[in-house]
Design a protein around this motif. Structure first.
Motif, PDB file in Angstrom:
ATOM      1  N   LEU A   1       2.384   1.781  -3.486  1.00 33.25           N
ATOM      2  CA  LEU A   1       1.326   2.155  -4.428  1.00 33.25           C
ATOM      3  C   LEU A   1       0.796   3.560  -4.125  1.00 33.25           C
ATOM      4  CD1 LEU A   1       0.296   0.506  -6.802  1.00 33.25           C
ATOM      5  CD2 LEU A   1      -1.648  -0.224  -5.403  1.00 33.25           C
ATOM      6  N   SER A   2       0.676   3.892  -2.839  1.00 33.73           N
ATOM      7  CA  SER A   2       0.227   5.236  -2.445  1.00 33.73           C
ATOM      8  C   SER A   2       1.206   6.295  -2.939  1.00 33.73           C
ATOM      9  CB  SER A   2       0.100   5.327  -0.914  1.00 33.73           C
ATOM     10  OG  SER A   2      -0.853   4.430  -0.426  1.00 33.73           O
TER      11      SER A   2
ATOM     12  N   LEU B   1      -2.242   1.365 -12.954  1.00 31.84           N
ATOM     13  CA  LEU B   1      -2.244   1.143 -11.505  1.00 31.84           C
ATOM     14  C   LEU B   1      -2.342  -0.348 -11.182  1.00 31.84           C
ATOM     15  CD1 LEU B   1      -2.184   2.806  -8.892  1.00 31.84           C
ATOM     16  CD2 LEU B   1      -4.683   2.796  -8.909  1.00 31.84           C
TER      17      LEU B   1
ATOM     18  N   ASP C   1      -5.032  -3.006  -4.036  1.00 33.19           N
ATOM     19  CA  ASP C   1      -4.233  -4.128  -3.534  1.00 33.19           C
ATOM     20  C   ASP C   1      -5.131  -5.329  -3.222  1.00 33.19           C
ATOM     21  OD1 ASP C   1      -1.474  -5.019  -2.228  1.00 33.19           O
ATOM     22  OD2 ASP C   1      -3.064  -5.534  -0.797  1.00 33.19           O
TER      23      ASP C   1
ATOM     24  N   ILE D   1       0.679   6.779  -6.655  1.00 33.72           N
ATOM     25  CA  ILE D   1      -0.555   7.535  -6.926  1.00 33.72           C
ATOM     26  C   ILE D   1      -0.337   9.008  -6.609  1.00 33.72           C
ATOM     27  CG2 ILE D   1      -2.973   7.847  -6.259  1.00 33.72           C
ATOM     28  CD1 ILE D   1      -3.038   4.791  -5.683  1.00 33.72           C
TER      29      ILE D   1
ATOM     30  N   ALA E   1      -5.068   2.855  -3.062  1.00 31.34           N
ATOM     31  CA  ALA E   1      -4.016   1.831  -3.015  1.00 31.34           C
ATOM     32  C   ALA E   1      -4.493   0.602  -2.235  1.00 31.34           C
ATOM     33  CB  ALA E   1      -2.760   2.410  -2.376  1.00 31.34           C
ATOM     34  N   ASP E   2      -5.129   0.827  -1.105  1.00 37.37           N
ATOM     35  CA  ASP E   2      -5.630  -0.274  -0.275  1.00 37.37           C
ATOM     36  C   ASP E   2      -6.638  -1.120  -1.048  1.00 37.37           C
ATOM     37  OD1 ASP E   2      -6.322  -1.934   1.794  1.00 37.37           O
ATOM     38  OD2 ASP E   2      -7.396  -0.427   2.953  1.00 37.37           O
TER      39      ASP E   2
ATOM     40  N   SER F   1       0.425  -2.749  -9.297  1.00 37.93           N
ATOM     41  CA  SER F   1       0.062  -3.544  -8.126  1.00 37.93           C
ATOM     42  C   SER F   1       0.448  -5.006  -8.314  1.00 37.93           C
ATOM     43  CB  SER F   1      -1.443  -3.425  -7.856  1.00 37.93           C
ATOM     44  OG  SER F   1      -1.833  -4.218  -6.761  1.00 37.93           O
TER      45      SER F   1
ATOM     46  N   ILE G   1       0.843  -1.205   0.000  1.00 36.11           N
ATOM     47  CA  ILE G   1       0.000   0.000   0.000  1.00 36.11           C
ATOM     48  C   ILE G   1       0.876   1.252   0.000  1.00 36.11           C
ATOM     49  CG2 ILE G   1      -1.624   1.363   1.384  1.00 36.11           C
ATOM     50  CD1 ILE G   1      -2.853  -1.274   2.338  1.00 36.11           C
TER      51      ILE G   1
ATOM     52  N   GLY H   1       0.716   5.208   3.987  1.00 39.78           N
ATOM     53  CA  GLY H   1       0.446   3.835   3.571  1.00 39.78           C
ATOM     54  C   GLY H   1       1.108   2.825   4.487  1.00 39.78           C
TER      55      GLY H   1
END
Length: 688
Positions: free
Chosen positions: A370-371, A502, A458, A374, A454-455, A506, A367, A389
């Motif tokens: 990925l956060s 995205l 995922d 983003i 992101a959460d 992931s 997360i 994250g």
């Protein structure tokens, strides 16, 4: 025919409050469906429910079924008699089943042949004959997941049954079910009316129970509770926090509501409001109270099921009960603050997220990465996004969240502030779970948006990646809600985020944990599958949604711009003609087996109408290009609408499928160019 009121009541021990309305409506529906099946006429049917009763009332119910004539067709005459005219066994058996002889049967003559026929006058059954069976059947069909037994009997029901009342007017209808026989005795209030009360007429059910301190009408009882709570709050110059779920449950817990106000020590207000509120609502079924500014105060409102001669004693008892609950919350809060959130990160390595996908710590690290990505895309602080994250799940290891799971994220915010984390990080810890349900608020700031997206991404990628997508009504990881949440955040916060990129990022973060090679496509299709419900709730026509779906834009914000553009285009006069033209062109091209030219060749044009269409399109296309570049889809479609007249004239005067192959291919090339220009936005041939 005479009519009367029918009253059916089952008196029990206290029924599960969260199941009460479900049981009551199911009982009502079961009675109603069988009355309709039995063809018993009535005017109105209602249900009543309280902690110790389920009841159904039927107004103006006919005393019996209508008499009717029934025609029962027998075997064909060719089968009913042999060559000598003697009745066959089939004919004799049919006649015997109808209580007649073969000779007594009538004949039914149709174009297809002749049959034996018996016309019987069937007398309608009385309510006394029908209702007991209807009641027993309706009770067996109630939604009871775990029935129980009581005493020495083998009878099973959701709770022990004490009384059964079935009255038609002033007559008791005999019935025996669930170990009890029907009579006219009702349970009153457990404390205010210990002896049973007598019902003399079905019409007097409500008034009889009112005298016995029972408000049987669920809606009336609920309205009374709301009124009392508002009055109590007004008296202390405050506002009660009433949510529908708690109101329903409290209404199902009491038969004679009496609302009172309690007080707790003001020192507990040093604890964040959320766990205090959950403690009062979930554990005690109390209604928390705020001042006019929305700040929690040290008062609470509760609904008692008794009208006490000394209400202060009732208040004192409830104040005594709530104190240890709030003291626990205070203790957890003080204890949790002794350890920083960042120091709890390693403990997440001991908590499994999913067997094949690793621990919650693994998820937190994915997360975080990925956060950060983003945040970079939407021009936000990447370091704060990564930090938020990484800490996103650490409050799961706190005592407060272990006791009150509902405050996960929220307590992370408070503890992050205490640790000295930035406000953006603290707020993101709460925002990560938003939106939690339909209509819930979105993350406040973009860092929170990054962590929330992101959460959810995922979870989607991970679960699809191990081939465990939602099936039917089973969705243990709430992936449908996650997909809708992603769509809402990106569109409503106007974030330029491409889902394809995205999702691919992931997938990389999971390393070799994923076994599904088609994960990217499946996740994107799953998210796009949520668009239909999302837009239909906003009143968008399904054909508009399908038109945009055909293009499969992977950016939700871009998708939304196209939806709005096509919705507007649909209102234009030119829309019908251009949608039909696009559909026609698509059908023609689907059958064309040749190779189109790279571009329209003006030198091959023979008719003035095709030359004009080519010139108008070239001019319009020049206006459309910059609009498309800036994603002004509405403007682009408005410009393309200018083609209506030229396209109409073209189809009216030009033979597309010319015998000359070169001319035909050239005309198809022009039409294909126009169609592709529309299709860059949406497939408008889908519009109805």
């Amino acid at each position: 025919m005479s009519t009367e009121t029918l009253l059916i009541e089952l008196g029990t021990e206290e029924l599960p409050p969260k199941s009460l309305t479900k049981l009551a409506t199911a009982f009502h529906d079961g009675i109603q469906s069988q009355l309709d099946k039995a063809a018993l006429s009535y005017e109105e049917i209602s249900w009543y429910a309280s902690p110790r009763r389920l009841a159904v009332e039927v107004k103006v119910l006919a005393a019996k079924q209508e008499d009717k004539q029934v025609e029962k067709r027998g075997p064909a005459v060719t089968v009913a008699f042999d060559d000598q005219g003697n009745p066959s066994k089939a004919a004799e058996g049919w006649a015997r089943s109808n209580g007649i002889t073969v000779e007594q049967a009538e004949r039914l003559v149709t174009e297809k042949g002749e049959w034996l026929l018996h016309r019987a006058n069937v007398k309608g059954k009385s309510v006394k004959e029908i209702i007991p069976e209807i009641v027993s059947s309706a009770l067996t069909k109630l939604p009871i997941p775990k029935p129980m037994r009581w005493g020495n009997a083998r009878t099973q029901f959701i709770r022990p049954v004490h009384t059964l009342t079935i009255m038609y007017g002033n007559e008791i209808l005999p019935c025996e079910t669930l170990g009890v026989s029907s009579d006219n005795k009702l349970q009153g209030h457990r404390f205010h009316q210990k002896d049973k009360v007598t019902l003399t007429h079905a019409d007097e059910y409500i008034t009889t129970l009112n005298k016995a301190f029972v408000i049987a009408d669920f809606s009336e009882r609920k309205a009374k509770i709301v009124e009392q709570i508002n009055q109590a709050a007004e008296q202390i110059d405050a506002v009660a926090l009433m949510d529908e779920e708690l109101l329903e449950e409290v209404t199902a817990l009491v038969e004679w509501p009496v609302t009172l106000v309690g007080t707790f020590d003001e020192e507990f207000l040093n604890v964040p409001a959320e766990p205090l509120i959950y403690s009062m609502k979930d554990h005690q079924k109390y209604f928390p109270v705020t001042n006019k500014a929305g700040e929690l105060i040290n008062k609470f409102i509760f609904v008692a099921n008794i009208e006490s001669k000394d209400p202060q004693q009732v208040i004192f008892g409830n104040e005594k009960v709530i104190r240890p609950r709030l003291a626990d919350a205070e203790f957890f809060y003080k204890t949790d603050k002794k350890q920083r959130l960042s120091d709890r990160l390693d403990k997440l390595a001991n908590v499994l997220f999913q067997k094949q996908l690793g621990t919650v710590k693994d998820k937190s690290e994915r997360i975080a990465t990925l956060s950060q990505s983003i945040a970079r895309t939407i021009n936000e602080n990447t370091e704060e996004a990564y930090r938020a994250g990484l800490l996103s799940k650490t409050d799961l290891m706190t005592d407060m969240v272990l006791e009150f799971p509902q405050v996960q994220g929220t307590m992370g915010k408070y503890y992050a502030r205490h640790d000295g984390e930035s406000e953006a990080i603290a707020q993101a810890l709460e925002d990560q779970y938003r939106p939690r349900y339909a209509g819930d608020s979105l993350p406040e700031a973009n860092i929170g948006c990054a962590v929330a997206i992101a959460d959810k991404i995922d979870s989607l990628v991970g679960i699809f990646g191990i081939n465990q997508p939602p099936k039917g009504d089973k969705d243990p990881f709430a992936l449908r809600r996650a997909a809708i949440g992603i769509i809402r955040i990106i569109i409503e916060k106007e974030l330029e985020i491409d889902l394809t990129a995205l999702i691919e990022e992931s997938i990389v973060l999971f390393g070799d944990k994923l076994s599904n090679t088609n994960t990217a496509n499946e996740v994107l299709d799953f998210i796009m599958g949520r668009y239909r419900a999302f837009y239909q709730e906003q009143g968008i026509n399904i054909d508009v949604i399908q038109a945009v779906m055909a293009n499969k834009p992977s950016s939700p914000l871009d998708f939304d711009k196209r939806i709005k553009a096509v919705s507007y285009f649909r209102t234009l006069d030119a829309a019908v003609t251009l949608a039909a033209a696009n559909k026609r062109v698509g059908n023609i091209l689907a059958k064309f087996e040749g190779q189109l030219y790279e571009g329209f060749k003006l030198e091959l044009a023979q008719e003035a109408e095709e030359k004009e269409l080519a010139q108008v399109f070239a001019k319009v296309n020049e206006q459309v290009k910059p609009l498309m570049a800036s994603k002004n889809y509405q403007g682009a479609l408005t410009q393309l609408a200018q083609l209506k007249t030229s396209i109409d004239v073209f189809f009216d005067n030009v033979m597309v499928m010319s015998d000359d192959e070169a001319v035909k291919t050239n005309r198809l090339t022009l039409l294909n160019e126009i169609r592709n220009c529309f299709f860059e936005i949406a497939d408008i041939s889908q519009l109805q």
